[in-house]
Design an enzyme around this catalytic site. Structure first.
Site, PDB file in Angstrom:
ATOM      1  N   TYR A  33       0.828  -1.201   0.000  1.00  0.00           N
ATOM      2  CA  TYR A  33       0.000   0.000   0.000  1.00  0.00           C
ATOM      3  C   TYR A  33       0.861   1.248   0.000  1.00  0.00           C
ATOM      4  CZ  TYR A  33       0.731   0.956   5.041  1.00  0.00           C
ATOM      5  OH  TYR A  33       1.278   1.268   6.259  1.00  0.00           O
ATOM      6  N   ARG A  52       8.308   4.014  -4.651  1.00  0.00           N
ATOM      7  CA  ARG A  52       8.355   3.011  -3.565  1.00  0.00           C
ATOM      8  C   ARG A  52       7.354   1.883  -3.821  1.00  0.00           C
ATOM      9  NH1 ARG A  52       7.554   5.018   2.429  1.00  0.00           N
ATOM     10  NH2 ARG A  52       5.412   5.222   1.708  1.00  0.00           N
ATOM     11  N   ARG A 101      -8.293 -20.771  -1.845  1.00  0.00           N
ATOM     12  CA  ARG A 101      -7.218 -20.409  -0.922  1.00  0.00           C
ATOM     13  C   ARG A 101      -6.054 -21.385  -1.121  1.00  0.00           C
ATOM     14  NH1 ARG A 101      -5.584 -21.880   4.450  1.00  0.00           N
ATOM     15  NH2 ARG A 101      -4.549 -20.131   5.488  1.00  0.00           N
ATOM     16  N   LYS A 148       6.428  -2.090   1.912  1.00  0.00           N
ATOM     17  CA  LYS A 148       5.255  -1.497   2.569  1.00  0.00           C
ATOM     18  C   LYS A 148       4.043  -2.419   2.419  1.00  0.00           C
ATOM     19  CE  LYS A 148       3.136   3.074   3.220  1.00  0.00           C
ATOM     20  NZ  LYS A 148       3.253   3.107   4.668  1.00  0.00           N
ATOM     21  N   GLU A 180      11.580   2.265  14.470  1.00  0.00           N
ATOM     22  CA  GLU A 180      10.721   3.348  13.964  1.00  0.00           C
ATOM     23  C   GLU A 180       9.446   3.356  14.794  1.00  0.00           C
ATOM     24  OE1 GLU A 180       9.572   2.457   9.860  1.00  0.00           O
ATOM     25  OE2 GLU A 180       9.562   0.323  10.354  1.00  0.00           O
ATOM     26  N   LEU A 204      10.850   1.087   7.299  1.00  0.00           N
ATOM     27  CA  LEU A 204      10.303   1.573   6.035  1.00  0.00           C
ATOM     28  C   LEU A 204      11.091   2.793   5.597  1.00  0.00           C
ATOM     29  CD1 LEU A 204       7.916   1.075   4.022  1.00  0.00           C
ATOM     30  CD2 LEU A 204       6.878   3.082   5.078  1.00  0.00           C
TER      31      LEU A 204
HETATM   32  N1  PDD Z   1       2.712   4.933   7.358  1.00  0.00           N
HETATM   33  N2  PDD Z   1       7.336   3.674   8.987  1.00  0.00           N
HETATM   34  C1  PDD Z   1       6.204   2.947   8.953  1.00  0.00           C
HETATM   35  C2  PDD Z   1       6.184   1.640   9.641  1.00  0.00           C
HETATM   36  C3  PDD Z   1       5.072   3.456   8.288  1.00  0.00           C
HETATM   37  O1  PDD Z   1       3.929   2.721   8.251  1.00  0.00           O
HETATM   38  C4  PDD Z   1       5.135   4.729   7.665  1.00  0.00           C
HETATM   39  C5  PDD Z   1       3.956   5.310   6.918  1.00  0.00           C
HETATM   40  C6  PDD Z   1       6.330   5.449   7.732  1.00  0.00           C
HETATM   41  C7  PDD Z   1       6.505   6.797   7.084  1.00  0.00           C
HETATM   42  O2  PDD Z   1       6.568   6.685   5.683  1.00  0.00           O
HETATM   43  P1  PDD Z   1       6.075   7.872   4.738  1.00  0.00           P
HETATM   44  O3  PDD Z   1       6.820   9.072   5.147  1.00  0.00           O
HETATM   45  O4  PDD Z   1       6.417   7.411   3.392  1.00  0.00           O
HETATM   46  O5  PDD Z   1       4.581   8.012   4.980  1.00  0.00           O
HETATM   47  C8  PDD Z   1       7.424   4.884   8.379  1.00  0.00           C
HETATM   48  C9  PDD Z   1       1.516   5.360   6.628  1.00  0.00           C
HETATM   49  C10 PDD Z   1       1.341   6.840   6.632  1.00  0.00           C
HETATM   50  C11 PDD Z   1       0.304   4.600   7.147  1.00  0.00           C
HETATM   51  O6  PDD Z   1       0.483   3.417   7.399  1.00  0.00           O
HETATM   52  O7  PDD Z   1      -0.789   5.166   7.257  1.00  0.00           O
END
Ligand code: PDD
Length: 284
Positions: A33, A52, A101, A148, A180, A204
């Protein structure tokens, strides 16, 4: 008001949008996503998110069913049709819905990926600064956090652990070092230095992180990409996190220890200003 959403080439009212129960996103979390923010009705960092997304798909041997140009068009149409001035566009691509499945990946010639996009209206997104209290929790996620994927159960549990402890979010800790946040990248500021974990498969590769670090360096701020501990965060001058949905957000408490005077710090405040200003210039 019902939203217009996008599913596999069609724009539909949200109540009419349907996905198969055999969709591998649903059964196996076999999907990726992106979340792209919208300010002034324009997409922030669209290119970064598209690049990405392509990488996430490649890492999982999932065919990319939609070109970058078409993806941009779908984003723009959803923003326009739903009247989004400030908000988010959520995009999800899964390996699709085979006939049954099965742990084995379906043949990509027979099973097309599922593509879903929807908007989230967030009026006031650019002005919203909510100082955040974090707790630390052990990072027990899988080892490919650079992809992601939609496997977000543990980050979701981390947020619930934070709420139960009277905090807002959790910073994940592995081998004594912060990886993170549950859905964002984590930073501390000490003696004017901006410190954040280096890129690897442990975290990420945040699109907001890349932009913020670039702007920080351009503004002659010192950036150090290294891991830090919770004790260091508690003794820091400032802490903050970045994500597409929150931009740059202050962290004012770490495991019960208040940072500085408990207010957003000057470095974070400046970075947020620069990020919003510069990103808006390049928004599409
Ligand atoms: N989340 N680390 C993780 C684990 C994340 O899920 C996200 C983003 C980030 C920041 O990445 P970016 O700057 O590209 O948004 C870092 C999104 C916003 C979400 O899951 O809603």
């Amino acid at each position: 008001m019902s939203r217009i959403v996008y599913v596999n080439g069609e724009y539909l009212p949200e109540a009419d949008a349907k996905i198969s129960i055999f969709d591998r996103g649903f059964l196996f979390a076999d999907g990726v996503y992106e979340v792209t923010s919208v300010l002034d009705g324009k997409l922030i960092d669209f290119d970064g998110h598209a690049v990405r997304l392509e990488r996430s798909l490649n890492e999982l041997d999932m065919p990319n069913p939609i070109s970058k140009d078409d993806l941009l068009e779908v984003h723009r149409k959803l923003v326009a049709d739903n009247g989004i001035v400030e908000g988010l566009v959520y995009l999800q691509i899964t390996r699709g819905a085979p006939a049954d499945r099965d742990f084995v990946f379906p043949n990509p010639d027979e099973t097309r990926p599922t593509v879903v996009l929807f908007t989230q209206n967030k009026p006031g997104l650019a002005e919203t600064v909510n100082p955040v209290k974090v707790i630390s929790v052990e990072d027990i996620r899988w080892g490919r956090r650079d992809i992601k994927t939609v496997q977000l159960l543990y980050p979701s549990m981390g947020k619930m652990m934070a709420k139960a402890a009277g905090a807002d979010d959790a910073w994940l800790v592995e081998d004594g070092y912060v990886t993170e946040g549950t859905s964002n990248n984590a930073y501390i500021v000490k003696d004017g230095k901006i410190i954040t974990r280096a890129l690897s498969t442990d975290i990420l590769h945040g699109i907001t992180r890349a932009a913020v670090l670039r702007f920080a360096r351009e503004a002659q701020m010192e950036v150090v990409e290294r891991s830090f501990t919770i004790a260091e965060a508690q003794a820091a001058d400032e802490a903050f996190f970045t994500s597409a949905s929150a931009f740059v957000m202050p962290v004012v408490e770490v495991d019960g220890a208040q940072l500085g005077d408990g207010n957003p710090g000057p470095v974070m405040t400046r970075l947020r200003e620069i990020y919003l200003e510069e990103s808006l210039k390049k928004a599409v």
